[in-house]
Design a protein around this motif. Structure first.
Motif, PDB file in Angstrom:
ATOM      1  N   LEU A  35       2.115   5.335   8.212  1.00 47.17           N
ATOM      2  CA  LEU A  35       1.654   4.089   8.825  1.00 47.17           C
ATOM      3  C   LEU A  35       1.399   3.025   7.764  1.00 47.17           C
ATOM      4  N   GLN A  36       0.828   3.427   6.639  1.00 44.05           N
ATOM      5  CA  GLN A  36       0.623   2.462   5.553  1.00 44.05           C
ATOM      6  C   GLN A  36       1.946   1.900   5.057  1.00 44.05           C
ATOM      7  N   GLY A  37       2.947   2.771   4.960  1.00 41.85           N
ATOM      8  CA  GLY A  37       4.265   2.295   4.544  1.00 41.85           C
ATOM      9  C   GLY A  37       4.832   1.257   5.498  1.00 41.85           C
ATOM     10  N   LYS A  38       4.663   1.478   6.795  1.00 43.95           N
ATOM     11  CA  LYS A  38       5.143   0.497   7.780  1.00 43.95           C
ATOM     12  C   LYS A  38       4.411  -0.834   7.633  1.00 43.95           C
ATOM     13  N   LEU A  39       3.115  -0.759   7.383  1.00 41.85           N
ATOM     14  CA  LEU A  39       2.345  -1.991   7.211  1.00 41.85           C
ATOM     15  C   LEU A  39       2.779  -2.747   5.954  1.00 41.85           C
ATOM     16  N   TRP A  40       2.961  -2.031   4.848  1.00 41.47           N
ATOM     17  CA  TRP A  40       3.402  -2.686   3.616  1.00 41.47           C
ATOM     18  C   TRP A  40       4.810  -3.246   3.777  1.00 41.47           C
ATOM     19  N   GLN A  41       5.678  -2.501   4.465  1.00 43.48           N
ATOM     20  CA  GLN A  41       7.048  -2.986   4.654  1.00 43.48           C
ATOM     21  C   GLN A  41       7.065  -4.247   5.523  1.00 43.48           C
ATOM     22  N   ALA A  42       6.249  -4.260   6.564  1.00 40.10           N
ATOM     23  CA  ALA A  42       6.166  -5.468   7.395  1.00 40.10           C
ATOM     24  C   ALA A  42       5.576  -6.638   6.623  1.00 40.10           C
ATOM     25  N   HIS A  43       4.730  -6.327   5.648  1.00 41.34           N
ATOM     26  CA  HIS A  43       4.126  -7.372   4.802  1.00 41.34           C
ATOM     27  C   HIS A  43       5.045  -7.764   3.648  1.00 41.34           C
ATOM     28  N   TYR A  64      -1.228  -7.255   9.173  1.00 41.12           N
ATOM     29  CA  TYR A  64      -0.857  -6.128   8.325  1.00 41.12           C
ATOM     30  C   TYR A  64      -1.921  -5.792   7.279  1.00 41.12           C
ATOM     31  N   LEU A  65      -2.445  -6.782   6.602  1.00 39.72           N
ATOM     32  CA  LEU A  65      -3.429  -6.507   5.552  1.00 39.72           C
ATOM     33  C   LEU A  65      -4.725  -5.936   6.114  1.00 39.72           C
ATOM     34  N   ASP A  66      -5.115  -6.360   7.308  1.00 41.27           N
ATOM     35  CA  ASP A  66      -6.313  -5.795   7.922  1.00 41.27           C
ATOM     36  C   ASP A  66      -6.134  -4.299   8.181  1.00 41.27           C
ATOM     37  N   GLY A  67      -4.970  -3.926   8.674  1.00 38.51           N
ATOM     38  CA  GLY A  67      -4.707  -2.504   8.905  1.00 38.51           C
ATOM     39  C   GLY A  67      -4.688  -1.708   7.619  1.00 38.51           C
ATOM     40  N   ILE A  68      -4.092  -2.264   6.573  1.00 43.31           N
ATOM     41  CA  ILE A  68      -4.048  -1.572   5.283  1.00 43.31           C
ATOM     42  C   ILE A  68      -5.454  -1.373   4.733  1.00 43.31           C
ATOM     43  N   ASN A  69      -6.279  -2.401   4.812  1.00 42.09           N
ATOM     44  CA  ASN A  69      -7.653  -2.295   4.304  1.00 42.09           C
ATOM     45  C   ASN A  69      -8.452  -1.253   5.073  1.00 42.09           C
ATOM     46  N   ALA A  70      -8.257  -1.183   6.385  1.00 40.05           N
ATOM     47  CA  ALA A  70      -8.987  -0.195   7.180  1.00 40.05           C
ATOM     48  C   ALA A  70      -8.611   1.222   6.766  1.00 40.05           C
ATOM     49  N   LEU A  99      12.348   4.734   4.643  1.00 41.70           N
ATOM     50  CA  LEU A  99      12.624   4.778   3.205  1.00 41.70           C
ATOM     51  C   LEU A  99      14.095   4.485   2.932  1.00 41.70           C
ATOM     52  N   SER A 100      14.981   4.996   3.789  1.00 36.94           N
ATOM     53  CA  SER A 100      16.405   4.706   3.634  1.00 36.94           C
ATOM     54  C   SER A 100      16.693   3.225   3.835  1.00 36.94           C
ATOM     55  N   ASP A 101      15.997   2.604   4.770  1.00 35.39           N
ATOM     56  CA  ASP A 101      16.238   1.191   5.053  1.00 35.39           C
ATOM     57  C   ASP A 101      15.805   0.280   3.911  1.00 35.39           C
ATOM     58  N   THR A 102      14.898   0.745   3.056  1.00 31.99           N
ATOM     59  CA  THR A 102      14.471  -0.094   1.944  1.00 31.99           C
ATOM     60  C   THR A 102      15.550  -0.224   0.870  1.00 31.99           C
ATOM     61  N   GLY A 103      16.548   0.677   0.898  1.00 36.63           N
ATOM     62  CA  GLY A 103      17.635   0.596  -0.070  1.00 36.63           C
ATOM     63  C   GLY A 103      17.357   1.276  -1.390  1.00 36.63           C
ATOM     64  N   ALA A 131       5.482   0.062  -0.039  1.00 37.64           N
ATOM     65  CA  ALA A 131       5.964   0.804   1.132  1.00 37.64           C
ATOM     66  C   ALA A 131       6.728   2.047   0.697  1.00 37.64           C
ATOM     67  N   VAL A 132       7.541   1.915  -0.334  1.00 37.72           N
ATOM     68  CA  VAL A 132       8.305   3.067  -0.833  1.00 37.72           C
ATOM     69  C   VAL A 132       7.369   4.161  -1.315  1.00 37.72           C
ATOM     70  N   GLU A 133       6.320   3.790  -2.035  1.00 38.04           N
ATOM     71  CA  GLU A 133       5.373   4.787  -2.527  1.00 38.04           C
ATOM     72  C   GLU A 133       4.701   5.527  -1.368  1.00 38.04           C
ATOM     73  N   CYS A 134       4.337   4.798  -0.332  1.00 29.88           N
ATOM     74  CA  CYS A 134       3.681   5.435   0.815  1.00 29.88           C
ATOM     75  C   CYS A 134       4.637   6.369   1.550  1.00 29.88           C
TER      76      CYS A 134
END
Length: 814
Positions: free
Chosen positions: A132-140, A92-98, A167-171, A146-149
């Motif tokens: 996509l960034q939100g999905k990566l942060w949420q998985a991390h 996840y962090l590699d994808g976020i950094n890219a 976003l709904s699933d984050t509560g 993730a909410v901000e993204c």
């Protein structure tokens, strides 16, 4: 003579996109390999090869291919493919950094409303990258980021449904109506998109890098998504973000930095927008490439026709304006606008010849209208012809004003007008003469955007009026967008209420949809889930049956349907559902959950456990599979394994209240009441409308010798579910412990009418009448309980004997 390198690469790219668009991924992958072998050091070749690998399901190969340019952030496509592969591979962090390193390439991109059948943006825009960034942060497990993204993605594109669901699933709390509103930015985008077909210029010419990839064609000054306000919004933190305020209570839309100009009304009808097969003869099948009209071209005009007769042939549809060919469209300053009227005699940059040179087509007609009919620059005749080439002619133009010279000019104008009635923009690529032909490798699907007409000012600064059709088309597009936003607002609100377990409101919203939208598998499944959460299993079953009838191969939500059938004890239907799902996809976790529920209903807990474990092996993030494992472990009294299973479910989805409930149940059975109460309360925070969870809290408090606090919970449960037998039964029992016998009797009488065949109710009534010294009614209800539940005969007989002993003691005292 050997072909040039750019033309070979361009041909290969076109063939790759052709096969991708036709879902021939293996062909595209083979061609991408040829392109990569031909240009191994170019980022475009790496991107296309990685894209083909990803679409072919070869995630690790896509990751390896895109890693070089993706990690450095030098090519947006490579970074995006690399991040998608990282999401699947758990890096996840590699994808976020890219994605962060390539931010300069996507931060100002917005491709909303720029896609059609013939025009496409191959590279992602900011909304897609934020999602996509939100999905990566949420998985991390970084939920705040993730909410901000997700919020940033919805601000740019409110139709990013995936971002809204996550976003709904984050509560997080939000106002859904603020997301799906018509914003000034969206209004301007739709308007400029419609006017572009008539008068707005493109921002730049399509580069030869991608045959289907176009660049942003909105001027930065007109683009609402490049403002300083947006950049500051997306760079702030979770706690102080203006964007976050828009999601939480602000009257400003998430998709806008200003107040929305249009308020959607409830129950808006579908606007009468045109379909793809419009009756308007000017509508074509797209805006790029050589345009193919829906109607065959009209026959050439006769030589003895006049301009006046041409204008009166189609009084309802005057021919649209001709496209000026003397300029490359770009953003102009005021000074440049004043100089525009002096450059009509310059060389045409698209053909390499002067405008006055007459190139001929196969039919012998003039390909480009000449703008120099005479050498006199100041005559009214030349000015009128120049205006005719820039402004859509109407019937007000007389034959003399147009400067008609001979039958050849008539034929030229007639041919151009005919083509204008068929297509909004003419196709320059149809010219046959040598210098106007392009190499095949340089022709792209969006080439015609280079030749779009510009709104050229006259010397006095007045711009020509837009065509009559542009106003109506613009209003229809705005109406269609408003209708879509209203529809998405209802769908999103219904789903949001369901994720917050406000089931009645969710059902009401979904039922307010039109019949066509309501009778779809997704909406019916949502209604079925809402009834399931309310423990109304019979109603839920009706909706899931309709889902299966509409979509027999649907897998989503079928694990809930199998649980509904388990609760209804419908063994035959449950086994049939499991068989159907296994036929659809035996590698789906939903199918294995259905099989496991079928074994569980037959009390074969070991086989059920094997099936639930298989489901979580197929999808490690399938929280419901872990929860069902925990239930089976509890049935086998393997409490330590049950705890592990429930914890795995919470790790997969922190808002999965069933897993929190399972933990509370295990701790309750183990006698750890403090832990049980804590986990039951955690579950109730997620699902505050579930009466069973509230009753569980009350039961634990009752076991902790706190009947007053338990009674508070039971009262709350009865208010949430007035028809809940369990909540009212426990409330009556708590009242008896508190010696409030009259209130307990009132509750039990109501309960007896609700569940006349429940043995426990009659048993409790017998004990209450015993406490009230009403021996007759006590014996009556004890006897009824004995008849309803012979297995509990020993307990009931002991209570009846105690009643006789008590009566004997009273006689002795007397």
């Amino acid at each position: 003579m050997s072909p040039s390198t750019p033309h070979i690469a361009s041909q290969l790219r076109q063939m790759i996109y052709y096969h991708l668009d036709n879902n021939l991924v293996r062909n595209a992958l083979f061609l991408a390999g040829r392109l990569y072998a031909y240009e191994p050091r170019t980022s475009e070749a790496s991107y296309l090869l990685a894209l083909c690998y990803l679409q072919n399901g070869q995630v690790k190969a896509a990751w390896e291919t895109s890693r070089n340019f993706g990690l450095r952030g030098t090519h947006l496509g490579c970074s995006y493919i690399y991040a998608q592969a990282c999401l699947d591979l758990g890096k996840y962090l590699d994808g976020i950094n890219a994605l962060e390193r390539s931010k300069a390439l996507w931060a100002a991109r917005n491709n909303w409303n720029k896609h059609s059948e013939t025009r496409r943006q191959q590279l992602p825009d900011a909304a897609a990258v934020y999602c996509l960034q939100g999905k990566l942060w949420q998985a991390h497990k970084e939920h705040n980021k993730a909410v901000e993204c997700y919020a940033a993605a919805l601000k740019l594109n409110p139709f990013m449904w995936d971002a809204f669901l996550n976003l709904s699933d984050t509560g997080v709390d939000m106002r859904v109506a603020n997301i799906f509103r018509m914003s000034p930015e969206m209004h301007s985008m739709v308007s400029s998109s419609n006017l572009e077909d008539f008068e707005l210029p493109s921002d730049k010419v399509l580069p030869p890098d991608g045959p289907l990839q176009t660049q942003a064609n909105v001027n930065p000054s007109l683009d609402p998504f490049t403002s300083a306000t947006f950049r500051s919004d997306v760079s702030t933190t979770h706690g102080s973000s203006a964007l976050w305020e828009k999601l939480n209570g602000s009257t400003v839309s998430v998709a806008s930095s200003g107040t929305a100009p249009h308020n959607m009304r409830e129950g808006m009808e579908t606007p009468g927008g045109q379909s793809s097969e419009s009756d308007d003869p000017r509508v074509t099948n797209g805006g790029g490439g050589a345009e193919v009209s829906w109607e065959p071209p009209l026959a050439p005009a006769k030589k003895n026709r006049t301009i006046q007769s041409i204008n009166t042939d189609h009084p309802m549809n005057p021919p649209p304006k001709m496209r000026p060919t003397g300029f490359r469209p770009r953003t102009r300053t005021k000074g440049e606008t004043d100089e525009q009227t002096t450059v009509h005699g310059e060389k045409d940059i698209t053909t390499g010849h002067r405008i006055g040179d007459r190139k001929r087509t196969v039919s012998g007609q003039v390909a480009h209208p000449s703008t120099s009919h005479s050498t006199d620059q100041g005559t009214g005749q030349r000015r009128s012809v120049r205006l005719f080439n820039q402004i859509k002619p109407t019937s007000k133009f007389s034959t003399a004003a147009l400067g008609v010279k001979d039958s050849r000019e008539l034929k030229k104008v007639r041919a151009t007008g005919t083509k204008g009635r068929i297509a909004t923009t003419s196709s320059v690529g149809r010219v046959v003469s040598g210098n106007n032909r392009k190499h095949i490798g340089e022709i792209h699907d969006s080439d015609s955007k280079e030749y779009r007409g510009t709104s050229v000012s006259t010397s006095n600064g007045n711009q020509p009026a837009p065509p009559k059709g542009s106003v109506s088309e613009r209003s229809k597009s705005v109406e269609a967008l408003a209708w879509l936003l209203d529809l998405f607002s209802k769908l999103a609100s219904g789903h949001f209420y369901l994720t917050r377990y406000r089931c009645s409101e969710s059902i009401q919203l979904f039922n307010s949809l039109s019949q066509g939208q309501r009778e779809t598998p997704w909406v019916l499944a949502q209604i079925g889930r809402a009834y399931y959460e309310q423990a109304m299993y019979s109603e839920a079953e009706k909706y899931f049956i309709r889902v299966k009838a509409l979509a027999p191969s649907r897998l989503e939500d079928m694990e809930i349907y199998s649980t509904v059938l388990w609760h209804l004890k419908n063994d035959v239907e449950l086994a049939y559902l499991a068989h159907e799902l296994m036929e659809v996809d035996r590698l789906s976790p939903q199918a294995w959950c259905a099989v496991g529920n079928s074994f569980s209903h037959q009390r074969d807990h070991d086989q059920a456990l094997k099936c639930f474990k298989r489901a979580t092996q197929l999808d490690p993030q399938f929280a419901y599979g872990f929860t069902l494992q925990g239930h089976e472990y509890v049935a086998n009294e393997e409490y330590d394994k049950a705890l592990d299973a429930y914890r795995n479910g919470i790790s997969a989805h922190s808002r999965h209240y069933n897993a929190w409930y399972g933990l509370g149940t295990v701790y309750d059975k183990m006698g750890k009441l403090d832990f049980a109460e804590q986990h039951f309360r955690n579950a109730a925070k997620i699902n505050p409308s579930n009466a069973v969870l509230i009753c569980c809290i009350g039961l634990v408090l009752e076991k902790m010798n706190n009947p007053k606090a338990a009674l508070v919970q039971y009262n709350r449960a009865c208010s949430l579910a007035p028809h809940s037998v369990l909540a009212r039964f426990r409330k009556a029992r708590a009242l008896m412990k508190l010696q409030d016998l009259r209130a307990a009797l009132a509750e039990l009488k109501i309960l007896k009418d609700m569940a006349p065949d429940e043995a426990n109710v009659h048993y409790l009534l017998g004990k209450l009448y015993k406490m009230l010294h009403d021996k007759g009614n006590a014996i009556k209800h004890f006897t009824t309980a004995l008849n309803l539940d012979p297995k509990a005969a020993q307990y009931i007989k002991d209570a009846m004997e105690a009643l006789d002993d008590e009566e004997e003691d009273e006689e002795d005292i007397a």
